[in-house]
Structure formats: structure tokens, C-alpha cells
Scaffold this active site. Structure first.
Site, PDB file in Angstrom:
ATOM      1  N   ALA A 172       0.872  -1.191   0.000  1.00  0.00           N
ATOM      2  CA  ALA A 172       0.000   0.000   0.000  1.00  0.00           C
ATOM      3  C   ALA A 172       0.907   1.238   0.000  1.00  0.00           C
ATOM      4  CB  ALA A 172      -0.973   0.002   1.179  1.00  0.00           C
ATOM      5  N   LEU A 173       1.816   1.233  -0.950  1.00  0.00           N
ATOM      6  CA  LEU A 173       2.884   2.243  -0.965  1.00  0.00           C
ATOM      7  C   LEU A 173       2.346   3.649  -1.197  1.00  0.00           C
ATOM      8  CD1 LEU A 173       5.638   0.374  -3.061  1.00  0.00           C
ATOM      9  CD2 LEU A 173       5.220   0.298  -0.594  1.00  0.00           C
ATOM     10  N   GLY A 214       5.620   8.474   1.121  1.00  0.00           N
ATOM     11  CA  GLY A 214       6.601   8.255   2.196  1.00  0.00           C
ATOM     12  C   GLY A 214       7.503   7.080   1.852  1.00  0.00           C
ATOM     13  N   HIS A 215       6.888   5.955   1.435  1.00  0.00           N
ATOM     14  CA  HIS A 215       7.696   4.786   1.039  1.00  0.00           C
ATOM     15  C   HIS A 215       8.604   5.147  -0.145  1.00  0.00           C
ATOM     16  CE1 HIS A 215       4.114   2.445   2.679  1.00  0.00           C
ATOM     17  NE2 HIS A 215       5.118   1.934   3.354  1.00  0.00           N
ATOM     18  N   GLN A 218       3.043  -9.482  13.376  1.00  0.00           N
ATOM     19  CA  GLN A 218       3.148  -8.197  14.078  1.00  0.00           C
ATOM     20  C   GLN A 218       1.776  -7.555  14.330  1.00  0.00           C
ATOM     21  OE1 GLN A 218       5.605  -6.415  10.774  1.00  0.00           O
ATOM     22  NE2 GLN A 218       4.511  -4.548  11.339  1.00  0.00           N
ATOM     23  N   GLY A 225      11.273   4.495   8.036  1.00  0.00           N
ATOM     24  CA  GLY A 225      10.715   5.826   8.262  1.00  0.00           C
ATOM     25  C   GLY A 225      10.636   6.169   9.742  1.00  0.00           C
ATOM     26  N   GLU A 226      10.809   7.462  10.037  1.00  0.00           N
ATOM     27  CA  GLU A 226      10.724   7.907  11.439  1.00  0.00           C
ATOM     28  C   GLU A 226       9.297   7.981  11.950  1.00  0.00           C
ATOM     29  OE1 GLU A 226      12.879  11.539  11.963  1.00  0.00           O
ATOM     30  OE2 GLU A 226      14.813  10.510  12.014  1.00  0.00           O
ATOM     31  N   GLN A 278       9.830   1.691  16.321  1.00  0.00           N
ATOM     32  CA  GLN A 278      10.278   0.566  15.483  1.00  0.00           C
ATOM     33  C   GLN A 278      11.717   0.790  14.998  1.00  0.00           C
ATOM     34  OE1 GLN A 278       7.929  -1.536  12.257  1.00  0.00           O
ATOM     35  NE2 GLN A 278       8.976  -0.066  10.966  1.00  0.00           N
ATOM     36  N   SER A 303       0.712   7.453   5.727  1.00  0.00           N
ATOM     37  CA  SER A 303       0.629   6.086   6.230  1.00  0.00           C
ATOM     38  C   SER A 303      -0.295   5.295   5.308  1.00  0.00           C
ATOM     39  CB  SER A 303       0.031   6.112   7.643  1.00  0.00           C
ATOM     40  OG  SER A 303      -0.432   4.837   7.998  1.00  0.00           O
TER      41      SER A 303
HETATM   42  O1  PAF Z   1       7.022  -0.538   8.997  1.00  0.00           O
HETATM   43  C1  PAF Z   1       6.571  -1.501   8.363  1.00  0.00           C
HETATM   44  O2  PAF Z   1       5.959  -1.365   7.290  1.00  0.00           O
HETATM   45  C2  PAF Z   1       6.730  -2.894   8.933  1.00  0.00           C
HETATM   46  O3  PAF Z   1       6.673  -2.889  10.318  1.00  0.00           O
HETATM   47  C3  PAF Z   1       8.001  -3.614   8.433  1.00  0.00           C
HETATM   48  C4  PAF Z   1       9.261  -2.901   8.896  1.00  0.00           C
HETATM   49  C5  PAF Z   1       7.991  -3.691   6.921  1.00  0.00           C
HETATM   50  C6  PAF Z   1       8.044  -5.039   8.982  1.00  0.00           C
HETATM   51  O4  PAF Z   1       6.944  -5.780   8.583  1.00  0.00           O
END
Ligand code: PAF
Length: 281
Positions: A31-32, A35-36, A60, A148-149, A154, A186
Site C-alpha cells: 500500500a505504498l 513516504g515509502h 506483528q 521511516g521515522e 520501530q 501512512s
Molecule cells: O514498517 C513496516 O511497514 C513494517 O513494520 C516492516 C518494517 C515492513 C516489517 O513488517
């Protein structure tokens, strides 16, 4: 641009690239958004080859509804990456390629970083992040990996992970990109209704207000100010607001000379959970 769905073929392709090339890595859950793309562009500017992984990591998510509704747009993601100048390799695996035996997370001790903020509200989240980031770094073996910050906790945990596991990779933190109204970019923003998107500007406005008042106002008063701002808004529900030490991520009750502080926030806009943070000094 080449797309790999299996780690063996990716490892094989990278082993020939590896001899002379610098490899950059941008792990994502797809879902870019811009930011990505800014992370991928930075990685392209500093490396010969950039691997982008697109994988919604089940371990996660502490909430199955959140996992189910997490936006998945692989075709759009691929066309965004195709438009970039430079050598991008995409790794788009199925769950079974990364979790062979069991879809479970390793339990980590990140020296307490995992117990603060997101760790309190999303039990096991950072074990899942640590597990997948470790797996991915061992497959891609990049020279540098970009995070990303927006997910500042994380980022600190990933730095700790590579030091615990002695992984030879440089972790690069990249600044938050924001929408015009200040909302941090996001993948989850795609799920916001128009009104929730508009109202979410309060998150950035409040963080900015805290940043401006930080030198002249006590932490206790800033905590009250933030709670009041959100109580007045019927569209947003504050989950937590904390001012924390940037290194230890421990909640700060008062300011100590020489320490760096950052404000952290999590807010529900209806069903959508948004997080953000801002440096204070
Ligand atoms: O920040 C994210 O998108 C995720 O937590 C990551 C680092 C790709 C791990 O699944």
C-alpha cells in the site's frame, strides 16, 4: 524491474549482484505512498541496487481485524516502483516463503524499548517486527536498510535488533512525509473517511503546539493540554500521548538538561489507528 516471490531465487539473483554492488533495502507492507517512495529514492541515491519487500507480516498484528483490513494494493505498488529511475528488485512473497514451519514470532528482549508506548498497546507487536526484519535482513543481506521515522519506536528497535544479532547492516532513519494538512503519510490513511481525514489534522497541529510550548511549559501541563484538545473533537479518540526520552523511549515526567525528548501519539479516527511523533528539543 524484476519481481521475486521466492527467497531462493532472490538470494540467487542477489549473490551475483553482491560482488561489487552496494545493496539497499526498503522493507514495506505494501500500500505504498509517497513516504515509502521517498525511502526507495534515498536508497537508490546511495546504492547500486535496491530491494523493496512487500509483505503484510501476520505476526506483528495483535488484532486479526486489523490484519484483515490492512490495505493490499500490489498492482498499484508495482506500477509506482516501475516509474522510478534505478535498479529496483521487488520481493513479494507468500506467508509460507517466510514462515515455513509455523507462523509465529521469536520472543525478543530489546532492553525495555519494546515495553514502552506501542509495546504497551500492541502486545507482541515488536516480537513480530523483530522476527520479520531479522528474516528479511538475512535473506537480502543489504549494506543499508531504510526505515521511516513515523514508526520511531520501530526504528530504535530495529537498530537494537541488528546490534543484538550482529547483522552487518547500516540502519538509516528517514524523515516523516506529511499530507498537506500535516497528517503523517501512512498506508492506513487510505481507510479514512473524508471527514476523518480532515479532522486528523489535529494530530499534527497538537504536536506542533507541544513542540512550540516545550521549552516554556512543564510536561505535566503539556499532557493535560493534549488530552483537552482531543476531548473537544468528536471524530478522534486519543489512545496515548507521551513525551519520552528519545534514546530510552521511557516516559519523561520532567525535563533533564542534556536529554533529547520526543512527543509520541496514537489516535483512533473511527476504526483507523494513527500514530505520529515529533522531536521537541
Ligand atoms: O514498517 C513496516 O511497514 C513494517 O513494520 C516492516 C518494517 C515492513 C516489517 O513488517
Amino acid at each position: 524491474m524484476v519481481i521475486y516471490t521466492q527467497k531462493e531465487t532472490l538470494i540467487q539473483a542477489l549473490s551475483s549482484a553482491k560482488k561489487n554492488d552496494r545493496i539497499g533495502f526498503v522493507p514495506t507492507m505494501g500500500a505504498l505512498h509517497k513516504g515509502h517512495i521517498s525511502l526507495v529514492k534515498k536508497a537508490l541515491s546511495e546504492n547500486d541496487v535496491v530491494v523493496v519487500s512487500i509483505f503484510v507480516n501476520p505476526t506483528q498484528f495483535n488484532n486479526s481485524a486489523d490484519l484483515q483490513t490492512y490495505p493490499r494494493t500490489p498492482e498499484d505498488d508495482i506500477s509506482l516502483l516501475k516509474n522510478l529511475n534505478g535498479e529496483v528488485i521487488v520481493y513479494l512473497p507468500e506467508v509460507s516463503d517466510l514462515y515455513e514451519d509455523a507462523v509465529s514470532a521469536k520472543i525478543y528482549n530489546f532492553g525495555g524499548l519494546e515495553n514502552e508506548m506501542e509495546g504497551k498497546h500492541r502486545k507482541g507487536h515488536f516480537d513480530g517486527v523483530g522476527t520479520i526484519v531479522s528474516k528479511l535482513l538475512k535473506i537480502v543481506k543489504p549494506d543499508s536498510a531504510y526505515f521511516g521515522e513515523k514508526d520511531f519506536q520501530q526504528l530504535q528497535i530495529v537498530k537494537k535488533l541488528v546490534s543484538i544479532e550482529k547483522l552487518p547492516v547500516k540502519i538509516v532513519g528517514c524523515p516523516i512525509l506529511r499530507e498537506e494538512n500535516g497528517l503523517a503519510m501512512s498506508s492506513r490513511n487510505k481507510r479514512l473517511s473524508e471527514i476523518k481525514f480532515v479532522e486528523s489534522e489535529l494530530i499534527y497541529k497538537t504536536l506542533k503546539e507541544v513542540q512550540e510550548k516545550f521549552s516554556s511549559t512543564s510536561i505535566a501541563d503539556l499532557n493535560v493540554l493534549v488530552a483537552e484538545r482531543f476531548l473537544q473533537n468528536p471524530h478522534l479518540k486519543l489512545e496515548y500521548f507521551e513525551i519520552a526520552n528519545e534514546e530510552t523511549l521511557k516516559t519523561a515526567k520532567r525535563k533533564n538538561k542534556g536529554s533529547k525528548y520526543r512527543a509520541f501519539i496514537a489516535v483512533f479516527a473511527g476504526e483507523v489507528r494513527l500514530i505520529d511523533n515529533m522531536p521537541l528539543n
